[in-house]
Design an enzyme around this catalytic site. Structure first.
Site, PDB file in Angstrom:
ATOM      1  N   LYS A 192      38.552  48.258  48.162  1.00  0.00           N
ATOM      2  CA  LYS A 192      39.458  49.365  47.802  1.00  0.00           C
ATOM      3  C   LYS A 192      39.468  50.404  48.929  1.00  0.00           C
ATOM      4  O   LYS A 192      38.630  50.384  49.816  1.00  0.00           O
ATOM      5  CB  LYS A 192      39.012  50.000  46.478  1.00  0.00           C
ATOM      6  CG  LYS A 192      38.982  49.014  45.300  1.00  0.00           C
ATOM      7  CD  LYS A 192      40.367  48.698  44.739  1.00  0.00           C
ATOM      8  CE  LYS A 192      40.416  47.381  44.014  1.00  0.00           C
ATOM      9  NZ  LYS A 192      40.410  47.395  42.583  1.00  0.00           N
TER      10      LYS A 192
HETATM   11  C1  LIG Z   1      40.400  46.790  41.299  1.00  0.00           C
HETATM   12  C2  LIG Z   1      41.204  47.234  40.151  1.00  0.00           C
HETATM   13  C3  LIG Z   1      40.631  47.526  38.907  1.00  0.00           C
HETATM   14  C4  LIG Z   1      39.210  47.205  38.552  1.00  0.00           C
HETATM   15  O1  LIG Z   1      38.229  47.670  39.382  1.00  0.00           O
HETATM   16  P1  LIG Z   1      36.800  46.956  39.433  1.00  0.00           P
HETATM   17  O2  LIG Z   1      35.939  47.967  40.116  1.00  0.00           O
HETATM   18  O3  LIG Z   1      36.958  45.702  40.195  1.00  0.00           O
HETATM   19  O4  LIG Z   1      36.354  46.722  38.024  1.00  0.00           O
HETATM   20  C5  LIG Z   1      41.441  48.030  37.907  1.00  0.00           C
HETATM   21  N1  LIG Z   1      42.744  48.228  38.101  1.00  0.00           N
HETATM   22  C6  LIG Z   1      43.343  47.944  39.272  1.00  0.00           C
HETATM   23  C7  LIG Z   1      44.818  48.190  39.414  1.00  0.00           C
HETATM   24  C8  LIG Z   1      42.603  47.427  40.327  1.00  0.00           C
HETATM   25  O5  LIG Z   1      43.211  47.131  41.475  1.00  0.00           O
END
Ligand SMILES: *Cc1c(COP(=O)(O)O)cnc(C)c1O
Length: 375
Positions: A192
């Protein structure tokens, strides 16, 4: 040329290696692995960055969404509206809590929830909307907040893909993505825009009472040690992740600038190509390009991906299947109501996007895409 990767976390790490290594070793040395001072400091620094009263760190972005919905005291069967075109976590938590997910179409140009279709999906049972700031820019929050106010609905922003983006309202005021709804959530998954070195997440709110409630929920429903007032979960950001995030948060804006620069390079290379649509930048949101996602109009998206793979250029299809057609989340629907999502599933392709792309790599990628599209 350096090998092209979808995401290059290693090169990014090497630039801050000694600082991060020291910080991690200090945590190990302190043995304050859980709820240590690093977590508290990161929380305060992120509150400042986001411009919110409360940040509650937690274990990952999916937990953040689940805990947000738990805090709102929704009842079994209450309806929560979200987009049909998003990562599954958003809809997964709605199902886990036995709420009813109502999926709606997205806007063809911005990939975020279509506000007209959102309005049409509201019923007496609707309690909340989860706009997803997909691929790095905000959904139309001005309109969504207006709709929510009219219908008395909670807005929980899924900001896992857009941390650092700014939304500007028509009165000229600007807010950080994730700070506009009653609750905002994010993920620090390594890839991210603000990623740690494992799993991590956070919940944002300006509401003191909700913040108190959420702090209890993440800690087994405890507000006083060993007194459990409600059913909670165990969801923590650990100190090692917090210390990594403290080193990276000051760099977030420059990381997002680097992503935008790569996006500019892509935009320019593909501008005016009749069969390629570059991602549209919304008028009222900055874009932090979690993904750079093209729409390929000649019907050969999969062939393009295979062509790139042969040249060792990775590319991904985010997302190949509509959530409403997934086995786990199947929703009876009239396909005509999902025309944009269904078109996008067959057209989208995401190119390598991260903070470490250089011009030589970008040129190789764009030349290869154009070679395929022009042959
Ligand atoms: C990555 C993501 C999540 C979940 O995050 P995690 O830390 O992997 O649980 C939720 N919503 C969106 C749109 C994402 O891209």
């Amino acid at each position: 040329m350096r090998k092209i990767q979808m995401v290059d976390l290693q090169s990014q790490y090497y630039k801050i290696k000694s600082e991060v290594d020291n910080a991690i070793l200090n945590v190990v040395d302190s043995a304050a692995f859980i709820n240590g001072p690093e977590v508290k400091s990161f929380q305060n620094e992120l509150e400042n960055y986001q411009g919110v009263n409360h940040v509650i760190p937690c274990a990952n972005g999916t937990d953040a969404l689940q805990i947000a919905l738990m805090a709102l005291d929704l009842k079994e069967g209450d309806e929560v509206i979200t987009a049909d075109f998003t990562f599954a976590a958003t809809v997964e938590v709605i199902h886990l809590l036995k709420l009813k997910a109502v999926l709606v179409d997205v806007d063809y140009d911005t990939f975020t929830i279509d506000t007209e279709k959102l309005k049409a999906a509201i019923t007496e049972k609707t309690k909340a909307i989860i706009p997803v700031h997909l691929f790095g820019q905000c959904a139309n929050m001005e309109e969504i907040l207006k709709i929510a106010k009219t219908h008395n609905l909670y807005v929980v922003e899924d900001n896992a893909q857009a941390i650092g983006a700014d939304f500007t309202f028509s009165d000229g005021t600007s807010k950080k993505s994730g700070s506009m709804g009653i609750i905002g959530t994010t993920s620090f998954f390594p890839s991210k825009n603000l990623g740690c070195y494992g799993d991590g997440g956070a919940i944002f709110t300006n509401d003191d009472e909700l913040a108190h409630k959420i702090r209890g929920i993440v800690n087994h429903g405890m507000y006083e040690r060993y007194y459990h007032d409600e059913v909670g979960v165990n969801s923590r950001l650990d100190s090692i992740q917090a210390t990594v995030l403290r080193k990276k948060l000051p760099l977030l804006d420059s990381y997002n600038d680097a992503r935008r620069k790569a996006a500019d390079f892509y935009d320019e290379a593909f501008a005016n190509h009749p069969q390629i649509l570059t991602p549209k930048r919304a008028a009222n949101s900055t874009h932090v390009f979690h993904q750079y996602t093209l729409r390929i109009l000649n019907g050969k998206r999969n062939e393009l991906r295979d062509f790139l793979a042969e040249k060792e250029i990775p590319a991904m299809i985010y997302y190949p299947v509509a959530l409403r057609k997934q086995k786990a989340y199947y929703q009876e629907s009239n396909d005509a109501d999902f025309a944009n999502t269904d078109k996008l599933l067959n057209e989208v392709i995401s190119l390598p996007m991260h903070t470490e792309l250089d011009d030589e790599q970008l040129k190789c990628i764009t030349d290869s895409v154009l070679e395929f599209m022009n042959r």
